[in-house]
Design an enzyme around this catalytic site. Structure first.
Site, PDB file in Angstrom:
ATOM      1  N   GLU A  93      10.055  16.081  15.493  1.00  0.00           N
ATOM      2  CA  GLU A  93      10.378  15.906  14.102  1.00  0.00           C
ATOM      3  C   GLU A  93       9.644  16.911  13.331  1.00  0.00           C
ATOM      4  O   GLU A  93       8.476  16.861  13.430  1.00  0.00           O
ATOM      5  CB  GLU A  93      10.080  14.446  13.520  1.00  0.00           C
ATOM      6  N   CYS A  98      13.884  11.077   6.755  1.00  0.00           N
ATOM      7  CA  CYS A  98      13.937  10.674   8.233  1.00  0.00           C
ATOM      8  C   CYS A  98      15.190  10.821   8.901  1.00  0.00           C
ATOM      9  O   CYS A  98      15.427  10.861   9.905  1.00  0.00           O
ATOM     10  CB  CYS A  98      13.277   9.113   8.479  1.00  0.00           C
ATOM     11  N   VAL A 155       1.792   6.922  13.797  1.00  0.00           N
ATOM     12  CA  VAL A 155       1.230   5.960  12.882  1.00  0.00           C
ATOM     13  C   VAL A 155       1.839   4.431  13.201  1.00  0.00           C
ATOM     14  O   VAL A 155       1.455   3.526  13.425  1.00  0.00           O
ATOM     15  CB  VAL A 155       1.335   5.984  11.482  1.00  0.00           C
ATOM     16  N   LYS A 198       0.771  -1.161   0.006  1.00  0.00           N
ATOM     17  CA  LYS A 198       0.124  -0.001   0.168  1.00  0.00           C
ATOM     18  C   LYS A 198       0.945   1.372   0.012  1.00  0.00           C
ATOM     19  O   LYS A 198       1.509   1.638   0.959  1.00  0.00           O
ATOM     20  CB  LYS A 198      -1.042   0.149   1.225  1.00  0.00           C
ATOM     21  N   GLY A 222       7.200   5.295   8.280  1.00  0.00           N
ATOM     22  CA  GLY A 222       6.316   6.521   8.218  1.00  0.00           C
ATOM     23  C   GLY A 222       6.605   6.988   9.582  1.00  0.00           C
ATOM     24  O   GLY A 222       7.611   6.866  10.149  1.00  0.00           O
ATOM     25  N   SER A 223       5.506   7.720  10.070  1.00  0.00           N
ATOM     26  CA  SER A 223       5.741   8.486  11.416  1.00  0.00           C
ATOM     27  C   SER A 223       5.580   7.762  12.561  1.00  0.00           C
ATOM     28  O   SER A 223       5.199   6.452  12.403  1.00  0.00           O
ATOM     29  CB  SER A 223       4.626   9.752  11.401  1.00  0.00           C
ATOM     30  N   GLU A 265       9.858   1.479  10.670  1.00  0.00           N
ATOM     31  CA  GLU A 265      11.012   2.277  10.560  1.00  0.00           C
ATOM     32  C   GLU A 265      10.308   3.755  10.662  1.00  0.00           C
ATOM     33  O   GLU A 265       9.787   4.191   9.792  1.00  0.00           O
ATOM     34  CB  GLU A 265      11.624   2.241   9.049  1.00  0.00           C
TER      35      GLU A 265
HETATM   36  P1  ADP Z   1       3.667  10.418   6.365  1.00  0.00           P
HETATM   37  O1  ADP Z   1       3.751  11.594   7.302  1.00  0.00           O
HETATM   38  O2  ADP Z   1       4.997  10.010   5.672  1.00  0.00           O
HETATM   39  O3  ADP Z   1       2.493  10.547   5.550  1.00  0.00           O
HETATM   40  P2  ADP Z   1       2.461   8.446   7.946  1.00  0.00           P
HETATM   41  O4  ADP Z   1       2.953   7.775   8.963  1.00  0.00           O
HETATM   42  O5  ADP Z   1       1.219   9.328   8.020  1.00  0.00           O
HETATM   43  O6  ADP Z   1       3.727   9.255   7.340  1.00  0.00           O
HETATM   44  O7  ADP Z   1       2.172   7.624   6.636  1.00  0.00           O
HETATM   45  C1  ADP Z   1       3.090   6.513   6.225  1.00  0.00           C
HETATM   46  C2  ADP Z   1       2.080   5.453   5.668  1.00  0.00           C
HETATM   47  O8  ADP Z   1       1.351   5.019   6.445  1.00  0.00           O
HETATM   48  C3  ADP Z   1       1.199   6.162   4.289  1.00  0.00           C
HETATM   49  O9  ADP Z   1       1.288   4.921   3.509  1.00  0.00           O
HETATM   50  C4  ADP Z   1      -0.159   6.196   4.940  1.00  0.00           C
HETATM   51  O10 ADP Z   1      -1.165   5.952   4.151  1.00  0.00           O
HETATM   52  C5  ADP Z   1      -0.080   4.916   5.972  1.00  0.00           C
HETATM   53  N1  ADP Z   1      -1.136   5.043   7.054  1.00  0.00           N
HETATM   54  C6  ADP Z   1      -1.509   6.077   7.826  1.00  0.00           C
HETATM   55  N2  ADP Z   1      -2.213   5.861   8.899  1.00  0.00           N
HETATM   56  C7  ADP Z   1      -2.489   4.624   8.958  1.00  0.00           C
HETATM   57  C8  ADP Z   1      -3.040   3.731   9.627  1.00  0.00           C
HETATM   58  N3  ADP Z   1      -3.933   3.977  10.616  1.00  0.00           N
HETATM   59  N4  ADP Z   1      -3.146   2.453   9.192  1.00  0.00           N
HETATM   60  C9  ADP Z   1      -2.299   1.929   8.279  1.00  0.00           C
HETATM   61  N5  ADP Z   1      -1.696   2.630   7.499  1.00  0.00           N
HETATM   62  C10 ADP Z   1      -1.567   4.168   7.640  1.00  0.00           C
END
Ligand code: ADP
Length: 512
Positions: free
Chosen positions: A401, A300, A248, A191, A244-245, A266
């Site tokens: 961050e 990051c 999340v 995804k 990602g963050s 990560e």
């Molecule tokens: P960024 O600031 O890089 O967008 P996120 O952590 O928000 O960081 O998103 C990174 C990935 O995680 C994206 O592909 C986003 O769609 C996905 N994501 C965000 N929220 C969720 C969730 N609740 N469950 C699964 N995937 C998520």
């Protein structure tokens, strides 16, 4: 699957309409069960629609996992060196299409062409490296404690792997996940980030063209809670890899733990660069500019704190500000641009909010701090390269961050003080020190509490064959890149072969 089945507009031959990209499930390009789509727009010019993508839901994820589960039955039995040959071919094809994919990436993500070429190159490097691993995947053979008994450990695939990726390295990060998973014999559902799905499509298209069989790699595009979260709950998904963050990541790790999935997280960083009195200051300046403003600060591993020893502090700040002011901000497709836009409006707002926070905390805004929206920049999310000086290490701009082109310069007393400031943070991804003192360099290698330390180089610039990841809130102990990725995407199986023709009991049957 021929690439021309990818988009509707290609089929209909209407070049004026944006391409419509479907999900890729079981070797077919299919629409989402939701019937809904979303637009991927160019952050440098939001009038430019890069493509229309499927807004996927649980039913799409279920179909993709089901396809991956069926494909696993055969793919796990393909000898690893054969799987690796496909990955090798993909490396060659990616290298051939590098320029086209870099341009797509700059359009969807904003970073400048030389960086998006680097991003595609990282996928090429990963593919060559992982193709090599296909002829290795070594496990130990070891003596048994019992006579006439043979012992070894072999790597086996995990099964269906779910991958959720961010937008800042739109092809490199998917390649770090997909390629080791495939070489190890797993099947995948990915995804991609909603801001940058096209680069994942380009990568998967190449893998398919190189010969990855149907169902082995599946794409489900869309938003996290709708298209990502269902993977976390699905009983047939055995591993989750997320970048990602930290916010999340915590949700993902908690959800994946419920069904005991392997889970690699990560996450964020707040990476320090230490500049000591004896540093080559010109080199440190070059490093600071590249580390802080490369990828518009959206890495990051970005250099977000520069900790400078007092003897060179004022000189360094003056020179940094002078150089930051000269950076050319604009559309990344223009070869003369140094820094592109923020990836989206939300990120731009976060950057601007943090600039306000820095001001209100009493840090000195030395340059930047404003949105750029005149002339050609009017339709994009551009921000001036921003430098704060006299930052106290406890301020929010020095602790949280930001993920934008905003750097905090922090004065320090000496080397020991610098290490304390560098480590006094929630995260622990990358770190750097500029010094010509070999004793201090080695002490820093030992004492900087982070997954990566650079000596006389900025905090960014990881190579694909070394472990990548960090400590504390940056992750949960796994590493991508190098052999760590193979470790994540394989399970160890210990095998004992007893050829004594009698029952032998480990730990019990011992010599008298
Ligand atoms: P960024 O600031 O890089 O967008 P996120 O952590 O928000 O960081 O998103 C990174 C990935 O995680 C994206 O592909 C986003 O769609 C996905 N994501 C965000 N929220 C969720 C969730 N609740 N469950 C699964 N995937 C998520």
């Amino acid at each position: 699957m021929a690439t021309d089945t990818l988009t509707r507009s290609t089929i209909e031959g209407d070049a004026s309409r944006p391409n419509v990209y479907r999900n890729f499930i079981d070797g077919e390009w299919v629409e989402s069960a939701s019937g809904e789509t979303f637009e991927n727009r160019n952050p440098a010019d939001t009038r430019d629609v890069v493509g229309i993508f499927q807004k996927s839901v649980k039913a799409d994820v279920d179909a993709a996992v089901d396809a991956a589960k069926r494909a696993f039955v055969k793919w796990r039995l393909v000898p690893a060196p054969r799987r690796a040959e496909i990955i090798y071919l993909a490396a060659e094809m990616l290298a051939e299409r590098k320029e086209e994919f870099a341009r797509d990436m700059t359009r969807e993500m904003g970073k400048v062409l030389k960086e998006t070429r680097g991003d595609v190159q990282e996928a090429v490097d990963t593919a060559y490296y992982m193709a090599g691993e296909g002829r290795r995947l070594f496990g130990p053979t070891t003596p048994s404690e019992l006579p006439n008994k043979f012992a070894m450990a072999v790597r086996t695939p995990v099964g269906v792997c779910g991958m959720i990726t961010p937008w800042n390295f739109p092809m490199a990060i998917p390649s770090w996940k997909l390629l080791p998973a495939l070489v190890c014999g797993n099947t995948c559902v990915i995804k991609p980030a909603q801001d940058t799905p096209l680069s994942t499509y380009n990568l998967v298209r190449v893998l398919t063209d190189a010969g990855v069989p149907k169902g082995v790699v599946n794409i489900v595009s869309g938003f996290g809670p709708q298209a990502g979260a269902p993977m976390l709950e699905h009983p047939d998904v055995r591993a989750i890899s997320f970048t990602g963050s930290s916010t999340v990541g915590r949700t993902i790790g908690t959800a994946a733990a419920k069904s005991f999935k392997h889970c690699s997280l990560e996450l964020g960083g707040k990476n320090p660069m230490i500049v000591l009195n004896d540093a080559n200051l010109e080199l440190a300046l070059e490093g600071a500019l590249w580390g802080a403003f490369g990828t518009t600060g959206q890495r990051c591993t970005a250099t977000s704190r520069i900790i400078v020893e007092k003897g060179v502090y004022h000189h360094f700040v003056d020179r940094l500000v002078e150089r930051a002011r000269k950076l050319r901000v604009g559309n990344g497709l223009d070869e003369t641009t140094d820094m592109g836009p923020a990836v989206n409006e939300r990120q731009l707002k976060t950057d601007l909010d943090y600039i306000e926070i820095g001001r209100s905390e009493g840090a000195r805004l030395m340059c930047g701090g404003h949105r750029l929206d005149k002339g050609d920049l009017h339709h994009g999310y551009f921000l001036e390269p921003t430098v704060f000086s006299d930052v106290d290490p406890k301020m929010r701009i020095a602790q949280e961050e930001i993920f934008g082109p905003v750097v905090s310069v922090i004065p320090c007393e000496n080397f020991e003080d610098a290490i304390v400031i560098a480590n006094n943070i929630e995260y622990g991804l990358s770190s750097a020190i500029y010094t010509r003192d070999v004793n201090k360099a080695f002490a820093a290698m030992r004492d900087l509490y982070a997954g990566i330390t650079y000596i006389n180089a900025p905090t960014i610039g990881a190579e694909v064959h070394l472990p990548f990841g960090g400590v504390k809130a940056t992750g949960n102990g796994h590493r991508e890149g190098g052999i760590g990725a193979i470790d994540f995407y394989s399970e160890w199986k210990s095998v004992y072969v007893d050829y004594s023709d009698r029952l032998q009991r480990a730990q019990i049957d011992r010599p008298e």
